[in-house]
Design an enzyme around this catalytic site. Structure first.
Site, short mmCIF file in Angstrom:
data_model
loop_
_atom_site.label_atom_id
_atom_site.label_comp_id
_atom_site.label_asym_id
_atom_site.label_seq_id
_atom_site.Cartn_x
_atom_site.Cartn_y
_atom_site.Cartn_z
N LYS A 1 0.83 -1.22 0.00
CA LYS A 1 0.00 0.00 0.00
C LYS A 1 0.86 1.27 0.00
O LYS A 1 0.61 2.19 -0.76
CB LYS A 1 -0.93 0.03 1.23
N ARG B 1 -9.74 0.64 8.65
CA ARG B 1 -9.27 -0.70 9.00
C ARG B 1 -10.35 -1.54 9.66
O ARG B 1 -10.10 -2.69 10.01
CB ARG B 1 -8.09 -0.57 9.95
N ARG C 1 11.30 -6.60 5.43
CA ARG C 1 11.22 -5.19 5.82
C ARG C 1 11.70 -5.00 7.26
O ARG C 1 12.37 -4.03 7.57
CB ARG C 1 9.78 -4.68 5.65
N ARG D 1 11.46 -1.90 11.68
CA ARG D 1 10.13 -1.58 12.24
C ARG D 1 9.78 -2.60 13.30
O ARG D 1 9.80 -3.81 13.05
CB ARG D 1 9.09 -1.59 11.11
N ARG E 1 -1.14 -9.27 13.26
CA ARG E 1 -1.66 -8.26 12.32
C ARG E 1 -2.45 -8.92 11.20
O ARG E 1 -3.46 -8.38 10.75
CB ARG E 1 -0.50 -7.44 11.74
P1 ADP Z 1 0.76 -2.32 7.76
O1 ADP Z 1 -0.32 -2.06 6.75
O2 ADP Z 1 1.99 -2.95 7.18
O3 ADP Z 1 0.27 -3.04 8.98
P2 ADP Z 1 0.64 0.44 8.75
O4 ADP Z 1 1.76 1.40 8.80
O5 ADP Z 1 -0.53 0.79 7.87
O6 ADP Z 1 1.31 -0.92 8.28
O7 ADP Z 1 0.08 0.18 10.23
C1 ADP Z 1 0.90 -0.18 11.31
C2 ADP Z 1 0.08 -0.29 12.60
O8 ADP Z 1 -0.46 1.01 12.94
C3 ADP Z 1 -1.15 -1.21 12.56
O9 ADP Z 1 -0.82 -2.55 12.84
C4 ADP Z 1 -2.02 -0.58 13.67
O10 ADP Z 1 -1.59 -0.97 14.95
C5 ADP Z 1 -1.76 0.91 13.54
N1 ADP Z 1 -2.75 1.56 12.65
C6 ADP Z 1 -2.50 2.13 11.45
N2 ADP Z 1 -3.65 2.62 10.91
C7 ADP Z 1 -4.64 2.35 11.80
C8 ADP Z 1 -6.05 2.57 11.83
N3 ADP Z 1 -6.69 3.16 10.81
N4 ADP Z 1 -6.74 2.15 12.92
C9 ADP Z 1 -6.14 1.54 13.93
N5 ADP Z 1 -4.83 1.29 13.98
C10 ADP Z 1 -4.07 1.68 12.93
#
Ligand code: ADP
Length: 196
Positions: free
Chosen positions: A14, A89, A128, A134, A145
């Site tokens: 993404k 999400r 990654r 990370r 996740r």
């Molecule tokens: P990825 O898609 O690889 O999991 P992101 O950077 O999008 O990476 O998200 C990392 C973490 O940040 C998620 O596992 C969650 O804990 C938190 N997060 C990100 N966006 C949201 C959201 N819209 N609602 C709740 N938690 C979020």
């Protein structure tokens, strides 16, 4: 406005594809994950709360992410459109986003749904983790996740299918190949909306 949700499991690409989309279409990129990681780095009150959830692979409470998103949209009102990366999400966030955009006289144009199989996702996230360090890219958190994605995030596909906005794109192949699939779909949508 062209408002696109880039949708897919953790590791589906993404963030990478969002960068290419903003360059070509001039959209404003909102990555809730990036914003949250920035808050953690700056050790803000919000960051301290968010870190507890992120390190366990759980979603940060809606109350926090919805407020965060509202602020970002409000401060970038003059944008040609947004690309939402990592939001919504869950169904509650999907509904909140619809309400928020409706209040601004706009709506989601389309969602780009990147599909990648689980073994490939795990492989990418572990790599990654080694490269970027990370903290949530370790096997235990990755599995959590992916479970959160299957149970809470995936139901949004139906939500957007019902609205006729879901576009499924294969997320495997080279970055450029995937981007040309996305650009083809977005060009088609842009043309259709400009004719209507
Ligand atoms: P990825 O898609 O690889 O999991 P992101 O950077 O999008 O990476 O998200 C990392 C973490 O940040 C998620 O596992 C969650 O804990 C938190 N997060 C990100 N966006 C949201 C959201 N819209 N609602 C709740 N938690 C979020």
């Amino acid at each position: 406005m062209l408002n696109v949700v880039i949708f897919g499991a953790p590791g589906s690409g993404k963030g990478t594809q969002s960068e290419l989309i903003i360059n070509k279409y001039g959209l404003y990129h909102i990555s809730t994950g990036e914003v949250l990681r920035g808050e953690i780095k700056s050790k803000t009150e919000l960051g301290i709360i968010a870190e507890e959830y992120i390190s366990k692979g759980q979603l940060v409470p809606d109350e926090i992410t919805i407020k965060m998103l509202t602020n970002i949209i409000d401060t970038n009102k003059s944008s040609k459109g947004f690309i939402f990366d990592g939001f919504p999400r869950n169904l509650n966030q999907g509904e909140a986003l619809d309400i928020l955009l409706r209040a601004k006289g706009t709506a989601i144009t389309a969602i780009i749904n990147l599909s990648v199989d689980e073994p490939e996702l795990i492989k990418r996230l572990l790599k990654r983790g080694e490269e970027s360090g990370r903290s949530d890219d370790n096997l235990e958190t990755i599995n959590k996740r992916l479970e959160v994605y299957r149970t809470q995030t995936e139901p949004l596909k139906e939500f957007y299918k019902k609205q006729g906005k879901n576009i499924s794109i294969s997320g495997t192949g080279s970055v450029d190949e995937i981007f040309s699939r996305i650009a083809e779909a977005l060009d088609r949508i842009k043309e259709a909306t400009s004719n209507s």
